[in-house]
Design an enzyme around this catalytic site. Structure first.
Site, PDB file in Angstrom:
ATOM      1  N   CYS A 149       0.789  -1.220   0.049  1.00  0.00           N
ATOM      2  CA  CYS A 149      -0.159   0.003   0.061  1.00  0.00           C
ATOM      3  C   CYS A 149       0.955   1.278  -0.239  1.00  0.00           C
ATOM      4  CB  CYS A 149      -0.824  -0.229   1.262  1.00  0.00           C
ATOM      5  SG  CYS A 149      -1.668   1.419   1.908  1.00  0.00           S
ATOM      6  N   HIS A 150       0.364   2.242  -0.522  1.00  0.00           N
ATOM      7  CA  HIS A 150       1.364   3.339  -0.660  1.00  0.00           C
ATOM      8  C   HIS A 150       1.822   4.069   0.907  1.00  0.00           C
ATOM      9  CE1 HIS A 150       2.646   6.621  -3.898  1.00  0.00           C
ATOM     10  NE2 HIS A 150       3.356   6.821  -2.673  1.00  0.00           N
ATOM     11  N   THR A 151       1.123   3.697   1.810  1.00  0.00           N
ATOM     12  CA  THR A 151       1.649   4.147   3.154  1.00  0.00           C
ATOM     13  C   THR A 151       2.664   3.367   3.521  1.00  0.00           C
ATOM     14  OG1 THR A 151      -0.862   4.271   3.788  1.00  0.00           O
ATOM     15  CG2 THR A 151       0.672   4.197   5.658  1.00  0.00           C
TER      16      THR A 151
ATOM     17  N   CYS B  52     -10.338  -2.281  20.746  1.00  0.00           N
ATOM     18  CA  CYS B  52     -10.275  -3.116  22.032  1.00  0.00           C
ATOM     19  C   CYS B  52     -11.467  -3.482  22.636  1.00  0.00           C
ATOM     20  CB  CYS B  52      -9.596  -2.191  23.044  1.00  0.00           C
ATOM     21  SG  CYS B  52     -10.545  -0.785  23.780  1.00  0.00           S
TER      22      CYS B  52
ATOM     23  N   HIS C 188       1.265  -3.951   6.134  1.00  0.00           N
ATOM     24  CA  HIS C 188      -0.193  -4.020   6.926  1.00  0.00           C
ATOM     25  C   HIS C 188      -1.138  -4.373   5.991  1.00  0.00           C
ATOM     26  CE1 HIS C 188      -0.048  -0.092   4.618  1.00  0.00           C
ATOM     27  NE2 HIS C 188      -1.378  -0.267   4.769  1.00  0.00           N
ATOM     28  N   GLU C 189      -1.030  -4.751   4.734  1.00  0.00           N
ATOM     29  CA  GLU C 189      -2.042  -5.434   4.029  1.00  0.00           C
ATOM     30  C   GLU C 189      -1.749  -6.712   3.797  1.00  0.00           C
ATOM     31  OE1 GLU C 189      -4.186  -2.528   1.240  1.00  0.00           O
ATOM     32  OE2 GLU C 189      -3.260  -4.246  -0.396  1.00  0.00           O
TER      33      GLU C 189
ATOM     34  N   CYS D  10      -6.462  -3.441   4.219  1.00  0.00           N
ATOM     35  CA  CYS D  10      -6.178  -2.049   4.216  1.00  0.00           C
ATOM     36  C   CYS D  10      -6.925  -1.348   3.234  1.00  0.00           C
ATOM     37  CB  CYS D  10      -4.798  -1.727   4.180  1.00  0.00           C
ATOM     38  SG  CYS D  10      -4.569   0.239   4.236  1.00  0.00           S
TER      39      CYS D  10
ATOM     40  N   ARG E  94      -5.615   2.444  18.105  1.00  0.00           N
ATOM     41  CA  ARG E  94      -5.664   3.390  16.773  1.00  0.00           C
ATOM     42  C   ARG E  94      -4.274   3.387  16.172  1.00  0.00           C
ATOM     43  NH1 ARG E  94      -6.946   9.575  18.382  1.00  0.00           N
ATOM     44  NH2 ARG E  94      -8.659   8.487  19.642  1.00  0.00           N
TER      45      ARG E  94
ATOM     46  N   CYS F  22     -14.719   2.696  21.089  1.00  0.00           N
ATOM     47  CA  CYS F  22     -15.123   1.202  20.566  1.00  0.00           C
ATOM     48  C   CYS F  22     -16.597   1.110  20.948  1.00  0.00           C
ATOM     49  CB  CYS F  22     -14.236   0.127  21.162  1.00  0.00           C
ATOM     50  SG  CYS F  22     -12.621   0.019  20.249  1.00  0.00           S
TER      51      CYS F  22
ATOM     52  N   CYS G 116     -10.076   3.634  18.379  1.00  0.00           N
ATOM     53  CA  CYS G 116      -9.883   2.927  19.584  1.00  0.00           C
ATOM     54  C   CYS G 116      -8.845   3.914  20.272  1.00  0.00           C
ATOM     55  CB  CYS G 116      -9.429   1.753  19.376  1.00  0.00           C
ATOM     56  SG  CYS G 116      -8.922   0.808  20.668  1.00  0.00           S
TER      57      CYS G 116
ATOM     58  N   ARG H 141      -2.774  -3.130  -7.089  1.00  0.00           N
ATOM     59  CA  ARG H 141      -2.085  -3.829  -5.812  1.00  0.00           C
ATOM     60  C   ARG H 141      -1.225  -5.022  -6.616  1.00  0.00           C
ATOM     61  NH1 ARG H 141      -2.500  -0.195  -2.776  1.00  0.00           N
ATOM     62  NH2 ARG H 141      -3.314  -0.142  -0.770  1.00  0.00           N
TER      63      ARG H 141
ATOM     64  N   CYS I 237     -13.134   0.814  25.046  1.00  0.00           N
ATOM     65  CA  CYS I 237     -12.979   2.115  25.220  1.00  0.00           C
ATOM     66  C   CYS I 237     -14.165   2.918  24.631  1.00  0.00           C
ATOM     67  CB  CYS I 237     -11.601   2.772  24.502  1.00  0.00           C
ATOM     68  SG  CYS I 237     -11.744   2.676  22.928  1.00  0.00           S
TER      69      CYS I 237
HETATM   70  P1  NAD Z   1      -1.451   4.978  -5.231  1.00  0.00           P
HETATM   71  O1  NAD Z   1      -0.191   5.499  -5.054  1.00  0.00           O
HETATM   72  O2  NAD Z   1      -1.501   3.668  -5.818  1.00  0.00           O
HETATM   73  O3  NAD Z   1      -2.532   5.791  -5.845  1.00  0.00           O
HETATM   74  C1  NAD Z   1      -2.484   7.497  -5.457  1.00  0.00           C
HETATM   75  C2  NAD Z   1      -2.793   8.002  -6.865  1.00  0.00           C
HETATM   76  O4  NAD Z   1      -2.913   9.478  -6.587  1.00  0.00           O
HETATM   77  C3  NAD Z   1      -1.528   7.756  -7.892  1.00  0.00           C
HETATM   78  O5  NAD Z   1      -2.416   7.459  -9.123  1.00  0.00           O
HETATM   79  C4  NAD Z   1      -1.157   9.179  -8.229  1.00  0.00           C
HETATM   80  O6  NAD Z   1      -1.071   9.498  -9.554  1.00  0.00           O
HETATM   81  C5  NAD Z   1      -2.511  10.044  -7.675  1.00  0.00           C
HETATM   82  N1  NAD Z   1      -2.028  11.595  -7.245  1.00  0.00           N
HETATM   83  C6  NAD Z   1      -0.975  11.905  -6.622  1.00  0.00           C
HETATM   84  N2  NAD Z   1      -1.054  13.159  -6.363  1.00  0.00           N
HETATM   85  C7  NAD Z   1      -2.220  13.813  -6.852  1.00  0.00           C
HETATM   86  C8  NAD Z   1      -2.878  14.951  -7.074  1.00  0.00           C
HETATM   87  N3  NAD Z   1      -2.332  16.193  -6.458  1.00  0.00           N
HETATM   88  N4  NAD Z   1      -3.759  15.085  -7.968  1.00  0.00           N
HETATM   89  C9  NAD Z   1      -4.342  13.990  -8.322  1.00  0.00           C
HETATM   90  N5  NAD Z   1      -4.016  12.702  -8.150  1.00  0.00           N
HETATM   91  C10 NAD Z   1      -2.792  12.545  -7.447  1.00  0.00           C
HETATM   92  O7  NAD Z   1      -1.841   4.812  -3.679  1.00  0.00           O
HETATM   93  P2  NAD Z   1      -2.832   4.035  -2.738  1.00  0.00           P
HETATM   94  O8  NAD Z   1      -2.235   2.961  -2.048  1.00  0.00           O
HETATM   95  O9  NAD Z   1      -3.874   3.897  -3.482  1.00  0.00           O
HETATM   96  O10 NAD Z   1      -3.046   4.951  -1.413  1.00  0.00           O
HETATM   97  C11 NAD Z   1      -3.617   6.193  -1.738  1.00  0.00           C
HETATM   98  C12 NAD Z   1      -3.544   7.146  -0.492  1.00  0.00           C
HETATM   99  O11 NAD Z   1      -4.140   6.668   0.649  1.00  0.00           O
HETATM  100  C13 NAD Z   1      -2.194   7.314   0.003  1.00  0.00           C
HETATM  101  O12 NAD Z   1      -1.756   8.570   0.669  1.00  0.00           O
HETATM  102  C14 NAD Z   1      -2.118   6.287   1.408  1.00  0.00           C
HETATM  103  O13 NAD Z   1      -1.242   6.467   2.091  1.00  0.00           O
HETATM  104  C15 NAD Z   1      -3.545   6.556   1.783  1.00  0.00           C
HETATM  105  N6  NAD Z   1      -4.063   5.597   2.572  1.00  0.00           N
HETATM  106  C16 NAD Z   1      -4.875   5.972   3.725  1.00  0.00           C
HETATM  107  C17 NAD Z   1      -5.441   5.092   4.548  1.00  0.00           C
HETATM  108  C18 NAD Z   1      -6.345   5.593   5.623  1.00  0.00           C
HETATM  109  O14 NAD Z   1      -6.944   4.868   6.359  1.00  0.00           O
HETATM  110  N7  NAD Z   1      -6.870   6.728   5.519  1.00  0.00           N
HETATM  111  C19 NAD Z   1      -5.408   3.631   4.109  1.00  0.00           C
HETATM  112  C20 NAD Z   1      -4.706   3.268   3.211  1.00  0.00           C
HETATM  113  C21 NAD Z   1      -3.975   4.249   2.329  1.00  0.00           C
HETATM  114 ZN    ZN Z   2      -2.452   0.898   3.666  1.00  0.00          ZN
END
Ligand code: NAD
Ligand code: ZN
Length: 379
Positions: free
Chosen positions: A47-49, A99, A69-70, A177, A117, A105, A113, A372, A102
């Site tokens: 995942c991107h994170t 949990c 994490h995925e 995720c 969290r 939850c 959580c 993915r 809390c």
């Molecule tokens: P990814 O890299 O596969 O997809 C992100 C897309 O955004 C890419 O296609 C990229 O070209 C595009 N992008 C980047 N900047 C941009 C902009 N300014 N305008 C338009 N498009 C733009 O990533 P992903 O795995 O799909 O994750 C996406 C986001 O979600 C990441 O920031 C990730 O960390 C986050 N995330 C958050 C949670 C949460 O629980 N909140 C969970 C998982 C992932």
């Molecule tokens: Zn993720």
């Protein structure tokens, strides 16, 4: 023969330094302690994170670390006090826990959580602050309490969702995720009405899962926004009806969307991590009723600026981790949705590599290629 209670030696992909290729090597994994479970990971995806914390450009560096994490796995053994799962159970490790005791939850509204969290800074286990991973006695840190780029990992019992053992491991992995996050951001938080219009910023796996949510809610227009035009063809399969590349316009993309929709979309979901996209996602929703939801993970020092009049004009800005799902209570049901074919997952998995080639998964993501990449632990 049972290996419960013993240190396991197994393969893991270790991130020794920021931005340097992961190294697949043998490490030691200690037995689970109080309220912990040791899980044999079969499949994990990127995942991107993971990439942000590996690059550590805008995040605090913590190395050596086992990212990931995925994932999907099977419980190998459990520590003291664990009654909810037992060896052999199929589970999804989840980066944010539940949990079940809390105020969060116990509240229907929240999945934040108090105990479990998401915590991106913690490198050890909650119980004693220590890590369960080591290499020749030298500690290796955990990531998000999941660290799934290892054949075996140790997770707090509040961070595993027990799922239907019939569910295919290599598919439901993505519910741990990305897919739950994007899908939930739409159906649980943005909640578009039937016939409404939705803008999705970022068409990676998380954004396309958000689009899938909009499709299920029967939105009539699903506008995909991405800087990478290669994303647009793929996004059609996920119900996107129109596309905007901010680079093709000499005005802010929120203005382009307002013109396309007669004043703005009913809701927008931001899945990029870019603060510029976050501002656009907020400002492109219709005044009077529009709702914008932030999902992308920002950098450590980020902040953004928007004029307060956008709020006064009755726009709502929200944010969510993990699509507002409570991991243990809700995710087994989301897995059932997939089993009943109400939710498609297969189309999110565009690549597959053995653990030894895990660095290829990072390359695909950095090049914006595919969605993915499934990492096969036993191959
Ligand atoms: P990814 O890299 O596969 O997809 C992100 C897309 O955004 C890419 O296609 C990229 O070209 C595009 N992008 C980047 N900047 C941009 C902009 N300014 N305008 C338009 N498009 C733009 O990533 P992903 O795995 O799909 O994750 C996406 C986001 O979600 C990441 O920031 C990730 O960390 C986050 N995330 C958050 C949670 C949460 O629980 N909140 C969970 C998982 C992932
Ligand atoms: Zn993720």
């Amino acid at each position: 023969m049972s290996i419960a209670g013993q240190v396991i030696r197994c393969k893991a992909a270790v991130a020794w330094e920021a931005g340097k290729p992961l190294s697949v090597e043998e490490i030691e994994v200690a037995p689970p302690q109080k309220n912990e479970v040791r899980v044999k990971i079969h499949f994990t995806s990127l995942c991107h994170t993971d990439v942000y914390f590996w690059e550590a450009k805008g995040q605090n560096p913590l190395f050596p670390r086992i990212l990931g994490h995925e994932a999907e796995g099977v419980v190998e053994s459990v520590g003291e006090g664990v009654i909810d799962v037992q060896p052999g159970d199929h589970v999804l490790p989840i980066f944010t826990g539940e949990c079940k005791e809390c105020p969060h939850c116990l509240s229907e509204a929240s999945n934040m959580c108090d105990l479990l969290r998401i915590n991106t800074e913690r490198g050890g286990m909650l119980h004693d602050g220590h890590t369960r991973f080591s290499k020749d006695g030298k500690p290796i840190y955990h990531f998000l309490g999941t660290s799934t780029f290892s054949e075996y990992t140790v997770v707090h019992v509040g961070q595993v969702a027990k799922i239907n053992p019939e569910a295919p491991l290599d598919k439901v992995c993505v519910l741990s995720c990305g897919m739950s996050t994007g899908f939930g951001a739409t159906v649980n938080v943005a909640k578009p009405k039937k016939g409404g219009s939705v803008a999705i910023f970022g068409l990676g796996a998380v954004g396309l899962a958000a689009a899938e949510g909009a499709r299920v809610c029967e939105a009539s227009r699903i506008i995909g926004i991405d800087l990478n035009p290669n994303r647009f063809e793929e996004a059609k399969k996920f119900g996107c009806t129109e596309f905007v590349n901010p680079k093709d316009h000499n005005k802010p993309v929120q203005e382009v969307i307002a013109e396309m929709t007669g004043g703005g979309v009913d809701c927008s979901i931001e899945c990029t991590g870019s603060t510029q996209a976050m501002v656009s996602a907020f400002e492109c929703v219709h005044d009077g009723w529009g709702v914008a939801v932030l999902v992308g993970v920002p950098s450590r020092d980020d902040s953004f600026k928007t004029h307060p009049i956008h709020f006064l004009n009755e726009r709502t800005l929200r944010g969510t981790f993990f699509g507002n799902y409570k991991p243990r209570s809700d995710i087994p049901g989301v897995v059932e949705k997939y089993m009943k074919k109400e939710l498609e997952l297969d189309k999110f998995i565009t690549h597959s590599v053995p653990l030894l080639d895990i660095n290829k998964a990072f390359e695909y993501m950095l090049r914006g290629e595919g969605l993915r990449c499934m990492i096969r632990m036993d191959a």
